[in-house]
Enzyme design. Structure first.
Site, PDB file in Angstrom:
ATOM      1  N   CYS A   1       2.192  -9.065  -0.955  1.00  0.00           N
ATOM      2  CA  CYS A   1       2.310  -7.893  -1.819  1.00  0.00           C
ATOM      3  C   CYS A   1       3.736  -7.345  -1.739  1.00  0.00           C
ATOM      4  CB  CYS A   1       1.297  -6.841  -1.367  1.00  0.00           C
ATOM      5  SG  CYS A   1       1.442  -5.254  -2.183  1.00  0.00           S
ATOM      6  N   HIS A   2       4.113  -6.584  -2.761  1.00  0.00           N
ATOM      7  CA  HIS A   2       5.432  -5.958  -2.780  1.00  0.00           C
ATOM      8  C   HIS A   2       5.707  -5.095  -1.562  1.00  0.00           C
ATOM      9  CE1 HIS A   2       7.074  -7.033  -6.660  1.00  0.00           C
ATOM     10  NE2 HIS A   2       8.158  -6.455  -6.207  1.00  0.00           N
ATOM     11  N   THR A   3       4.661  -4.479  -1.045  1.00  0.00           N
ATOM     12  CA  THR A   3       4.847  -3.585   0.098  1.00  0.00           C
ATOM     13  C   THR A   3       5.293  -4.375   1.338  1.00  0.00           C
ATOM     14  OG1 THR A   3       3.149  -2.226  -0.905  1.00  0.00           O
ATOM     15  CG2 THR A   3       3.761  -1.685   1.340  1.00  0.00           C
TER      16      THR A   3
ATOM     17  N   HIS B   1      -1.075  -7.448   4.558  1.00  0.00           N
ATOM     18  CA  HIS B   1      -2.166  -6.459   4.533  1.00  0.00           C
ATOM     19  C   HIS B   1      -3.173  -6.786   3.444  1.00  0.00           C
ATOM     20  CE1 HIS B   1       0.789  -5.160   1.577  1.00  0.00           C
ATOM     21  NE2 HIS B   1      -0.221  -4.594   0.933  1.00  0.00           N
ATOM     22  N   GLU B   2      -3.170  -8.038   2.959  1.00  0.00           N
ATOM     23  CA  GLU B   2      -4.046  -8.406   1.845  1.00  0.00           C
ATOM     24  C   GLU B   2      -4.775  -9.691   2.241  1.00  0.00           C
ATOM     25  OE1 GLU B   2      -2.772  -7.554  -2.557  1.00  0.00           O
ATOM     26  OE2 GLU B   2      -2.478  -9.677  -2.217  1.00  0.00           O
TER      27      GLU B   2
ATOM     28  N   CYS C   1     -13.600   5.740   8.515  1.00  0.00           N
ATOM     29  CA  CYS C   1     -14.347   5.989   9.768  1.00  0.00           C
ATOM     30  C   CYS C   1     -15.690   6.659   9.496  1.00  0.00           C
ATOM     31  CB  CYS C   1     -13.517   6.835  10.733  1.00  0.00           C
ATOM     32  SG  CYS C   1     -13.429   8.595  10.310  1.00  0.00           S
TER      33      CYS C   1
ATOM     34  N   CYS D   1     -14.293  11.570   9.832  1.00  0.00           N
ATOM     35  CA  CYS D   1     -13.186  12.528   9.834  1.00  0.00           C
ATOM     36  C   CYS D   1     -13.295  13.448   8.613  1.00  0.00           C
ATOM     37  CB  CYS D   1     -11.829  11.824   9.898  1.00  0.00           C
ATOM     38  SG  CYS D   1     -11.266  11.085   8.346  1.00  0.00           S
TER      39      CYS D   1
ATOM     40  N   CYS E   1     -12.768  11.511   5.386  1.00  0.00           N
ATOM     41  CA  CYS E   1     -13.875  10.630   4.989  1.00  0.00           C
ATOM     42  C   CYS E   1     -15.053  11.448   4.460  1.00  0.00           C
ATOM     43  CB  CYS E   1     -14.326   9.771   6.165  1.00  0.00           C
ATOM     44  SG  CYS E   1     -13.234   8.371   6.477  1.00  0.00           S
TER      45      CYS E   1
ATOM     46  N   CYS F   1      -8.521   8.341   5.061  1.00  0.00           N
ATOM     47  CA  CYS F   1      -9.049   8.484   6.430  1.00  0.00           C
ATOM     48  C   CYS F   1      -7.893   8.645   7.424  1.00  0.00           C
ATOM     49  CB  CYS F   1      -9.868   7.248   6.790  1.00  0.00           C
ATOM     50  SG  CYS F   1     -10.453   7.224   8.493  1.00  0.00           S
TER      51      CYS F   1
ATOM     52  N   ARG G   1      -4.542   7.040  11.836  1.00  0.00           N
ATOM     53  CA  ARG G   1      -3.294   7.163  11.078  1.00  0.00           C
ATOM     54  C   ARG G   1      -2.032   7.132  11.967  1.00  0.00           C
ATOM     55  NH1 ARG G   1      -1.482   5.269   7.067  1.00  0.00           N
ATOM     56  NH2 ARG G   1       0.626   5.421   7.817  1.00  0.00           N
TER      57      ARG G   1
ATOM     58  N   CYS H   1      -5.786  -5.429  -1.444  1.00  0.00           N
ATOM     59  CA  CYS H   1      -4.786  -4.467  -1.921  1.00  0.00           C
ATOM     60  C   CYS H   1      -4.739  -4.425  -3.442  1.00  0.00           C
ATOM     61  CB  CYS H   1      -3.396  -4.729  -1.343  1.00  0.00           C
ATOM     62  SG  CYS H   1      -2.192  -3.496  -1.904  1.00  0.00           S
TER      63      CYS H   1
ATOM     64  N   ARG I   1       0.506 -13.253  -8.029  1.00  0.00           N
ATOM     65  CA  ARG I   1       0.185 -13.260  -6.616  1.00  0.00           C
ATOM     66  C   ARG I   1       0.368 -14.651  -6.048  1.00  0.00           C
ATOM     67  NH1 ARG I   1       0.896  -8.785  -5.714  1.00  0.00           N
ATOM     68  NH2 ARG I   1      -0.347  -7.385  -4.396  1.00  0.00           N
TER      69      ARG I   1
HETATM   70  N1  LIG Z   1      -0.213   3.072  -4.463  1.00  0.00           N
HETATM   71  C1  LIG Z   1      -0.651   1.964  -3.849  1.00  0.00           C
HETATM   72  O1  LIG Z   1      -1.648   1.996  -3.131  1.00  0.00           O
HETATM   73  C2  LIG Z   1       0.067   0.657  -4.059  1.00  0.00           C
HETATM   74  C3  LIG Z   1      -0.499  -0.542  -3.586  1.00  0.00           C
HETATM   75  C4  LIG Z   1       0.171  -1.750  -3.832  1.00  0.00           C
HETATM   76  C5  LIG Z   1       1.374  -1.754  -4.502  1.00  0.00           C
HETATM   77  N2  LIG Z   1       1.924  -0.576  -4.940  1.00  0.00           N
HETATM   78  C6  LIG Z   1       3.209  -0.531  -5.699  1.00  0.00           C
HETATM   79  O2  LIG Z   1       2.939  -0.798  -7.062  1.00  0.00           O
HETATM   80  C7  LIG Z   1       4.143  -1.246  -7.697  1.00  0.00           C
HETATM   81  C8  LIG Z   1       3.876  -2.480  -8.548  1.00  0.00           C
HETATM   82  O3  LIG Z   1       3.552  -3.575  -7.706  1.00  0.00           O
HETATM   83  P1  LIG Z   1       3.397  -5.050  -8.312  1.00  0.00           P
HETATM   84  O4  LIG Z   1       2.962  -5.916  -7.191  1.00  0.00           O
HETATM   85  O5  LIG Z   1       2.554  -5.001  -9.539  1.00  0.00           O
HETATM   86  O6  LIG Z   1       4.916  -5.374  -8.710  1.00  0.00           O
HETATM   87  P2  LIG Z   1       5.460  -6.469  -9.745  1.00  0.00           P
HETATM   88  O7  LIG Z   1       6.897  -6.666  -9.462  1.00  0.00           O
HETATM   89  O8  LIG Z   1       4.537  -7.641  -9.764  1.00  0.00           O
HETATM   90  O9  LIG Z   1       5.334  -5.763 -11.173  1.00  0.00           O
HETATM   91  C9  LIG Z   1       6.209  -4.771 -11.616  1.00  0.00           C
HETATM   92  C10 LIG Z   1       6.385  -4.965 -13.126  1.00  0.00           C
HETATM   93  O10 LIG Z   1       7.125  -3.852 -13.628  1.00  0.00           O
HETATM   94  C11 LIG Z   1       8.032  -4.324 -14.598  1.00  0.00           C
HETATM   95  N3  LIG Z   1       9.107  -3.336 -14.710  1.00  0.00           N
HETATM   96  C12 LIG Z   1      10.130  -3.118 -13.849  1.00  0.00           C
HETATM   97  N4  LIG Z   1      10.913  -2.118 -14.281  1.00  0.00           N
HETATM   98  C13 LIG Z   1      10.390  -1.694 -15.443  1.00  0.00           C
HETATM   99  C14 LIG Z   1      10.748  -0.680 -16.365  1.00  0.00           C
HETATM  100  N5  LIG Z   1      11.834   0.077 -16.185  1.00  0.00           N
HETATM  101  N6  LIG Z   1       9.965  -0.500 -17.454  1.00  0.00           N
HETATM  102  C15 LIG Z   1       8.877  -1.276 -17.662  1.00  0.00           C
HETATM  103  N7  LIG Z   1       8.489  -2.257 -16.817  1.00  0.00           N
HETATM  104  C16 LIG Z   1       9.240  -2.458 -15.718  1.00  0.00           C
HETATM  105  C17 LIG Z   1       8.467  -5.683 -14.083  1.00  0.00           C
HETATM  106  O11 LIG Z   1       8.971  -6.517 -15.104  1.00  0.00           O
HETATM  107  C18 LIG Z   1       7.157  -6.221 -13.494  1.00  0.00           C
HETATM  108  O12 LIG Z   1       6.418  -6.962 -14.451  1.00  0.00           O
HETATM  109  C19 LIG Z   1       5.137  -1.478  -6.560  1.00  0.00           C
HETATM  110  O13 LIG Z   1       5.990  -0.342  -6.492  1.00  0.00           O
HETATM  111  C20 LIG Z   1       4.254  -1.544  -5.337  1.00  0.00           C
HETATM  112  O14 LIG Z   1       4.948  -1.193  -4.141  1.00  0.00           O
HETATM  113  C21 LIG Z   1       1.278   0.619  -4.731  1.00  0.00           C
HETATM  114 ZN   LIG Z   2      -0.222  -4.136  -1.080  1.00  0.00          ZN
HETATM  115 ZN   LIG Z   3     -12.105   8.840   8.426  1.00  0.00          ZN
END
Ligand SMILES: NC(=O)c1ccc[n+]([C@@H]2O[C@H](COP(=O)([O-])OP(=O)(O)OC[C@H]3O[C@@H](n4cnc5c(N)ncnc54)[C@H](O)[C@@H]3O)[C@@H](O)[C@H]2O)c1
Ligand SMILES: [Zn+2]
Ligand SMILES: [Zn+2]
Length: 370
Positions: free
Chosen positions: A40-42, A62-63, A92, A95, A98, A106, A110, A170, A365
């Site tokens: 994942c990106h994270t 984490h996935e 959990c 808490c 939860c 949760c 943390r 994720c 992915r």
């Molecule tokens: N909140 C959460 O729980 C959570 C969980 C997982 C990932 N994320 C975050 O979600 C985001 C997306 O993750 P992903 O895996 O889908 O990434 P990804 O790189 O696969 O997809 C991002 C997309 O956005 C497009 N993009 C980039 N800049 C742009 C713009 N200015 N305008 C329009 N489109 C644009 C890219 O071309 C790409 O297709 C990341 O920031 C990631 O860290 C958040």
């Molecule tokens: Zn993730």
């Molecule tokens: Zn909890």
């Protein structure tokens, strides 16, 4: 025991594949054999050194999905042989968080999770020379075996394929959950999704499930259109080809503004566009993307005064032990699709190539199978 892992030895360095020591599960913990894990990106955010909270050395990931090998003292909800998905947002069930239906955050483990440690303040991983290795997001799925708190494991059905359901750990849950749990999108809604990557596509399939009338996808990369349409997108917009203001364009396309918009780019300028193309009076914008360290969002307060709502979501607002097994059922029953999004399969030795594919925008992915 010993196991193989991809270790993030230092910020910005490629992961190093090595044999590591893993101590057995202590009270309330479970030893899991990881069968598959998504990238994942994270993970990349931390590996690259961009994450100000990153701790090294660590085993990222984490996935994942896998099988319970051993349970520690006092573990009652799981037994050897159960199939599980590790949860970076545990549940959990006791808490304050939860017990509140409004949140999934949760807090039970943390503090230690953020420090790369298990709840008793120690780590189970170490290098063969004894150097401790930190856990990551409480999961560390870039290891063939890992130790996870019982409250951070969702028990799932045994007939579900690991190389697909790992993504529910994720990406799938984050995207679909943002629609169902956070926005609670109503049937007939008009919606806009910014960013058609691994998260945005899952937002789109969540919107299709919710019965939306219009699902607009926005991405700078034209190659994302085909996959977006496959998952239910009705209109595609590439901002680089729109003349004039993208917000005005989207407001017109959605006949006055969208009922719900989602940022899945992590770009704070896009987050502003997402808020401002939401409908006056009731439109809600959900932030999913993780912005760079120190970045801030802005808009004119008037946007909120006139009824737009700005919200965020982590892990799609899902309470993992309860919701993740249901999402696995949806996949097995054909209600949601995962297979076309798993664009690359890798071995653990090839894991760094997975990050290259991510940077090149070639993968949705990449999944490592052990
Ligand atoms: N909140 C959460 O729980 C959570 C969980 C997982 C990932 N994320 C975050 O979600 C985001 C997306 O993750 P992903 O895996 O889908 O990434 P990804 O790189 O696969 O997809 C991002 C997309 O956005 C497009 N993009 C980039 N800049 C742009 C713009 N200015 N305008 C329009 N489109 C644009 C890219 O071309 C790409 O297709 C990341 O920031 C990631 O860290 C958040
Ligand atoms: Zn993730
Ligand atoms: Zn909890």
């Amino acid at each position: 025991m010993k196991t193989r892992a991809a270790v993030a030895v230092a910020a910005g360095k490629p992961l190093e594949i090595m044999e590591v020591n893993l101590d057995g599960p202590r009270a309330g913990e479970v030893l899991v054999e990881i069968k598959a894990t998504g990238l994942c990106h994270t993970d990349e955010f931390t590996r690259s050194g961009d994450d100000p909270e990153g701790i090294f050395p660590a085993i990222l990931g984490h996935e994942g999905a896998g099988v319970v090998i051993e349970v520690g003292e006092g573990v009652t909800s799981l037994e050897v042989g159960d199939h599980v998905i590790p949860l970076y947002t545990p549940e959990c069930r006791e808490c304050e968080y939860c017990l509140n239906p409004k949140t999934n955050l949760c807090q039970k483990v943390r503090a230690t999770q953020g420090q790369g440690l298990l709840p008793d303040g120690s780590t189970r991983f170490s290098m063969l020379d004894g150097t401790p290795i930190h856990h990551y997001m409480g999961c560390s799925t870039f290891a063939n075996h890992t130790v996870v708190p019982e409250i951070a494991l969702a028990k799932v059905r045994k007939d579900a394929p690991f190389d697909k359901i790992c993504y529910i750990g994720c990406g799938v849950t984050t995207g679909i959950g943002a629609v169902i749990n956070t926005a609670r999108v109503e049937i007939g809604s008009r919606c806009v999704v910014f960013g058609l990557g691994g998260i945005g596509l899952n937002v789109i399939q969540g919107l299709r499930m919710a019965g939306c009338d219009q699902i607009v996808g926005v991405d700078l990369n034209d190659e994302k259109e085909k996959m977006g349409r496959h998952f239910g997108m009705t209109d595609f917009v590439n901002p680089s080809t729109v003349e004039g203001d993208i917000v005005a364009h989207l407001v017109e396309l959605t006949k006055g503004g969208a009922d719900y918009t989602f940022d899945a780019t992590g770009n704070v300028k896009v987050m502003r566009q997402a808020l401002e193309c939401a409908h006056k009076g009731w439109g809600e914008s959900i932030i999913i993307g993780v912005a760079p360290a120190g970045a801030e969002i802005s808009t004119r307060p008037f946007q909120l005064v006139t009824g737009r709502v700005w919200r965020g979501t982590a892990f799609g607002g899902a309470k993992g032990r309860t919701d993740v097994p249901k999402i696995v059922d949806w996949y097995m029953d054909g209600k949601i699709e995962i297979d076309p999004m798993i664009t690359h399969k890798l071995t653990l030795d090839e894991i760094n190539h997975g990050f290259d594919l991510m940077h090149q925008g070639k993968s949705i992915r990449a999944v490592v199978e052990f």
